[in-house]
Design an enzyme around this catalytic site. Structure first.
Site, short mmCIF file in Angstrom:
data_model
loop_
_atom_site.label_atom_id
_atom_site.label_comp_id
_atom_site.label_asym_id
_atom_site.label_seq_id
_atom_site.Cartn_x
_atom_site.Cartn_y
_atom_site.Cartn_z
CB ALA A 112 14.04 -8.55 2.55
CD GLU B 239 16.35 -11.29 9.76
OE1 GLU B 239 15.76 -10.75 8.31
OE2 GLU B 239 16.97 -12.19 9.60
CD GLU C 142 11.82 -13.08 7.91
OE1 GLU C 142 11.12 -13.21 8.88
OE2 GLU C 142 12.46 -12.08 8.05
C1 3H9 Z 1 12.32 -10.68 4.60
O1 3H9 Z 1 12.31 -9.77 5.15
C2 3H9 Z 1 13.47 -11.70 4.22
C3 3H9 Z 1 14.89 -11.21 5.37
O2 3H9 Z 1 14.59 -12.08 6.29
C4 3H9 Z 1 16.05 -11.63 4.73
C5 3H9 Z 1 16.62 -11.17 3.60
C6 3H9 Z 1 17.86 -11.80 3.07
N1 3H9 Z 1 8.11 -6.28 -0.24
O3 3H9 Z 1 -0.20 -4.97 2.72
P1 3H9 Z 1 -0.38 -3.52 2.39
C7 3H9 Z 1 3.81 -3.51 -0.53
S1 3H9 Z 1 10.79 -11.09 3.77
C8 3H9 Z 1 7.60 -5.50 -1.03
O4 3H9 Z 1 -1.53 -3.45 1.48
P2 3H9 Z 1 -0.94 -2.89 5.14
C9 3H9 Z 1 2.22 -4.26 -0.70
O5 3H9 Z 1 2.46 -5.13 -1.90
C10 3H9 Z 1 9.66 -9.90 4.01
N2 3H9 Z 1 6.51 -4.91 -1.11
O6 3H9 Z 1 -0.41 -2.61 3.60
C11 3H9 Z 1 1.48 -3.15 -1.08
O7 3H9 Z 1 1.75 -2.78 -2.39
P3 3H9 Z 1 0.64 -2.18 -3.25
C12 3H9 Z 1 9.12 -10.02 5.25
C13 3H9 Z 1 5.73 -4.85 -0.01
O8 3H9 Z 1 -1.05 -1.77 5.71
C14 3H9 Z 1 1.83 -2.04 -0.15
O9 3H9 Z 1 3.15 -2.33 0.34
N3 3H9 Z 1 8.06 -9.10 5.62
C15 3H9 Z 1 6.24 -5.49 1.30
O10 3H9 Z 1 -2.35 -3.56 4.89
C16 3H9 Z 1 1.26 -1.93 1.09
O11 3H9 Z 1 0.96 -3.16 1.57
C17 3H9 Z 1 6.79 -9.34 5.33
O12 3H9 Z 1 6.49 -10.64 5.25
C18 3H9 Z 1 7.49 -5.94 1.18
N4 3H9 Z 1 8.23 -6.85 2.07
O13 3H9 Z 1 -0.18 -3.92 5.69
C19 3H9 Z 1 6.00 -8.15 5.80
N5 3H9 Z 1 5.41 -5.40 2.15
O14 3H9 Z 1 0.28 -0.96 -2.63
C20 3H9 Z 1 4.77 -8.48 4.43
C21 3H9 Z 1 4.22 -4.81 1.72
O15 3H9 Z 1 1.43 -1.99 -4.53
N6 3H9 Z 1 3.98 -7.15 4.45
N7 3H9 Z 1 4.65 -4.42 0.31
O16 3H9 Z 1 -0.21 -3.20 -3.30
C22 3H9 Z 1 3.01 -7.03 5.16
O17 3H9 Z 1 2.59 -7.69 6.08
C23 3H9 Z 1 2.08 -5.96 5.06
O18 3H9 Z 1 2.06 -5.34 3.96
C24 3H9 Z 1 2.26 -5.00 6.16
C25 3H9 Z 1 1.21 -3.62 5.89
C26 3H9 Z 1 1.82 -5.37 7.50
C27 3H9 Z 1 3.51 -4.46 6.52
#
Ligand code: 3H9
Length: 695
Positions: free
Chosen positions: A62, A104, A124
């Site tokens: 999300a 999901e 999450e």
């Molecule tokens: C969820 O899903 C809730 C649901 O279960 C229920 C809902 C009802 N949102 O990390 P990076 C941005 S909760 C917004 O540098 P990498 C990040 O801030 C979510 N933005 O790249 C960055 O922005 P900027 C569960 C996000 O290649 C840019 O993307 N998911 C999100 O080193 C690049 O990211 C997670 O917890 C996001 N969800 O790593 C996954 N994710 O360039 C969280 C990233 O402006 N994300 N951004 O600084 C990660 O673990 C890593 O970002 C990922 C990529 C592995 C995906």
């Protein structure tokens, strides 16, 4: 292109999502997906669909930035329900990462396939949340309660290869050509064409029943996470939600998941963890080095084969970078190389890497006693004894032997880097790299820019640290930089609280219960009281509150240097238990309090926590005033990654925001009135933050 588009390929609808950089599921994507499913249902020409993402990854969850806004329908659980209800089977086609809401959505699809090397997870919990779009209900129905607990409560992703083994995915596309995404697309079309359409309804996970696990499994997990993550709500809520999956019908389980998700979403803990998530990424971007081009660093040298030097060497070797480890004493070098070998053996034993990997990493570290061996090195990190003259001598040698464009870094905790740079002919290439022990495990590095350090040197080192997976925070030169300077204020309050009547065990318990990894006096005993003692001897007396460290100093003078000498604030012998007050120390504290004319009183837990935290917050404000740290968020990163500050509280500055900045300002003004203004004059940064209600 719209964020969600449909392309028809014969009888297959290709749903494509495109929301760079990580295809985070925004409200537009949610409505786009619901509309796409409706269109496919209405289109008689198609009988199946694949769901694929553009760019570097499948949906990574999300869009977390939307959590602070008013939620817009359709909500993610409605999207997953709509996909699953489709009469035409949908196959999720995964590359890169399929995380959180992304997984999901994949679980709501009827089939899942992935490109080799991709990763799938429900992280999450690391943001203080639980999977809130059916993940806690569908995953146990697919893999069983135990596997679901392991993925959801740890938040750690699994590889596509493991996912195939467990049944989380139904097909794996091997990486075979130069263009794996094109291969994946062809594989997906072929996979979809071969589906048996009569199976579609059986593939809906919501229709399956989840088997209840052995009695006691949930309680075991609750107990484990009560210990492992003290005071953290999200893991417990994840366990509750999974238990609902195996004890309630699907609809009721989903309702329970939603209720638990909403209780976490707005919580202080989730906000704190989200704050750290974005702070880590901002720290990588806002390094203050402008557009300076980083120079490649292909080989490094570490000077000093002690605990710190060997740990730093391993950090680089673990990232595949060759290291020369220099120690002038051959015996000390041999001890260092042995330490590295035994650390790698322990890593293999813990299952963290294979024997072969450990061997390869170890071989990347070569020992030498000869400075002439450093002629071709790109980055040298000195990690010798913490004494200015000793470090200056090393830098004179480095300046003589290293190539002109080599970057020279000092791993110092306190010393003035300008004075170290001054002995070289290249001060623009000298900087500080403050690693934390054990350096191969701890993620934090303070990167200190001295007066003449060039942006190119900073940028090159920062890029290198990213490669090592470190959390880097840039800082300016001052005694102790960000972390240790604040820690001195924290210890000052600890010392004063003891004089005023708090027992060591009471202080340690209060701060441990608050969430610190260890109490401050147990930490002092572990690191050795003599280290602070020596440091204070070299410090101008006006720079610290001497009274606060009298107890520490007297202990060192009576050979109680901490754990290593068998006693410090506590005793470490067979007859003593952890954190048990030693009557001798209590007596010493009383004596010093009397000598200092301090009247002892009873002090409660709340006062201990407040004074210690306010000391950190106020010093941090001064650090911001002086431009030593670039932002309050950077300070939080330092504390959470280097000082055992509880991540679910987000760091001292986030804590201040949570307590209310105006309230914190008021409390600090009150301490200035009762304790004197010397250490309690509120920083300008705090006053400004209290005005605008944000740092
Ligand atoms: C969820 O899903 C809730 C649901 O279960 C229920 C809902 C009802 N949102 O990390 P990076 C941005 S909760 C917004 O540098 P990498 C990040 O801030 C979510 N933005 O790249 C960055 O922005 P900027 C569960 C996000 O290649 C840019 O993307 N998911 C999100 O080193 C690049 O990211 C997670 O917890 C996001 N969800 O790593 C996954 N994710 O360039 C969280 C990233 O402006 N994300 N951004 O600084 C990660 O673990 C890593 O970002 C990922 C990529 C592995 C995906």
């Amino acid at each position: 292109m719209a964020v969600v588009e449909i392309e028809i390929r014969a009888n297959v609808a290709v749903i494509q999502v495109d929301n760079p950089p990580v295809n985070a599921i925004s409200s537009q994507i949610r409505s786009g997906l619901v509309e796409a499913i409706e269109q496919i249902e209405d289109n008689n020409a198609v009988d199946r669909a694949i769901l694929i993402c553009r760019g570097r990854t499948f949906m990574a969850g999300a869009d977390v930035r939307e959590f602070s806004q008013q939620p817009q329908p359709p909500h993610l659980p409605e999207v997953t329900a709509a996909i699953e209800a489709s009469h035409k089977p949908v196959t999720a086609v995964i590359h890169g990462q399929s995380l959180g809401g992304g997984l999901e959505i994949a679980l709501a699809c009827h089939y899942r396939i992935a490109l080799a090397g991709s990763r799938l997870g429900l992280p999450e919990v690391k943001l203080g949340l639980l999977p809130g779009a059916g993940g806690t209900q569908r995953l146990p129905r697919l893999l069983g309660a135990e596997a679901a607990l392991s993925m959801i409560v740890s938040g750690d992703p699994v590889s596509a290869e493991k996912a195939l083994e467990s049944g989380l995915i139904d097909g794996l596309c091997q990486l075979s050509t130069e263009n794996p995404l094109a291969d994946l697309f062809e594989y997906a079309l072929d996979f979809a064409q071969h589906l048996d359409l009569s199976e579609t309804s059986h593939r809906r996970l919501s229709l399956r029943s989840a088997t209840a696990p052995n009695a006691g499994l949930y309680d075991q997990w609750r107990e484990r996470y009560t210990k492992r993550q003290r005071g953290v709500d999200a893991p417990q809520a994840c366990i509750d939600a999974i238990e609902a999956a195996t004890s309630l019908p699907f609809d009721q389980g989903i309702a329970r998941e939603r209720e638990l998700f909403l209780s976490l979403r707005g919580s202080d803990q989730s906000q704190a963890l989200q704050h750290l998530f974005f702070a880590e990424r901002r720290a990588l971007r806002n390094t203050g080095v402008g557009t300076a081009q980083a120079r490649p660093i292909n080989c490094v040298a570490i000077i000093g084969a002690g605990t710190m030097g060997t740990g730093i060497a391993m950090s680089f070797a673990n990232a595949g970078i060759p290291v020369t480890l220099l120690e002038i004493d051959p015996q000390a070098l041999a001890r260092g190389m042995d330490r590295i070998a035994s650390q790698y053996a322990a890593t293999v034993k813990r299952g963290k890497c294979s024997q072969d990997e450990a061997e390869q990493r170890r071989e990347l570290i070569q020992g030498t006693t000869d400075y002439a061996q450093l002629a071709r090195i790109d980055l040298v990190i000195e990690a010798v004894f913490e004494k200015l003259e000793v470090k200056q001598q090393v830098f004179e040698q480095l300046d003589r032997h290293c190539k002109p464009d080599a970057i020279l870094a000092t791993n110092t905790s306190y010393l003035d880097i300008n004075q170290i740079a001054a002995v070289t002919s290249r001060p623009q290439q000298v900087l500080g790299l403050h690693f934390f022990s054990p350096a191969n495990i701890m993620k934090l590095v303070e990167v200190i820019k001295a007066d003449r350090t060039s942006d190119v040197a900073m940028s090159s080192v920062l890029q290198q640290l990213k490669r090592l997976g470190k959390v880097s925070v840039t800082a300016g030169v001052c005694h102790g930089f960000i972390g240790n300077r604040m820690y001195q204020s924290y210890q000052r309050e600890v010392g004063l609280l003891m004089l005023e009547g708090a027992k060591p065990s009471q202080i340690d318990n209060a701060l441990y219960q608050f969430g610190m990894a260890m109490g401050p006096l147990a930490v002092a005993d572990l690191s050795g009281l003599d280290i602070g003692y020596l440091m204070r001897r070299s410090l101008d007396e006006s720079k610290y509150e001497q009274r606060a460290f009298l107890i520490h100093d007297r202990l060192v003078e009576s050979d109680r240097k901490g754990r290593k000498s068998g006693a410090g604030f506590y005793r470490y012998d067979a007859s003593s238990t952890a954190n048990q007050d030693d009557p001798e120390v209590l007596e010493l504290i009383k004596t010093i309090a009397t000598e200092q004319g301090v009247e002892q009183r009873s002090i409660d837990t709340e006062e201990i926590v407040q004074r210690c935290m306010l000391a950190l917050i106020n010093e941090a404000g001064h650090i911001l005033d002086e431009g030593i740290a670039a932002s309050a968020a950077d300070i939080d990163l330092v504390y959470c990654h280097g000082y055992g500050f509880p991540k679910h509280r987000g760091g001292p500055m986030q804590l201040a925001s949570c307590w209310g900045l105006a309230q914190v300002e008021k409390q600090i003004d009150e301490l200035a009135r009762t304790q004197g203004p010397r250490w309690w004059n509120a920083s300008k940064s705090l006053r400004d933050a209290a005005q605008k209600n944000s740092w």
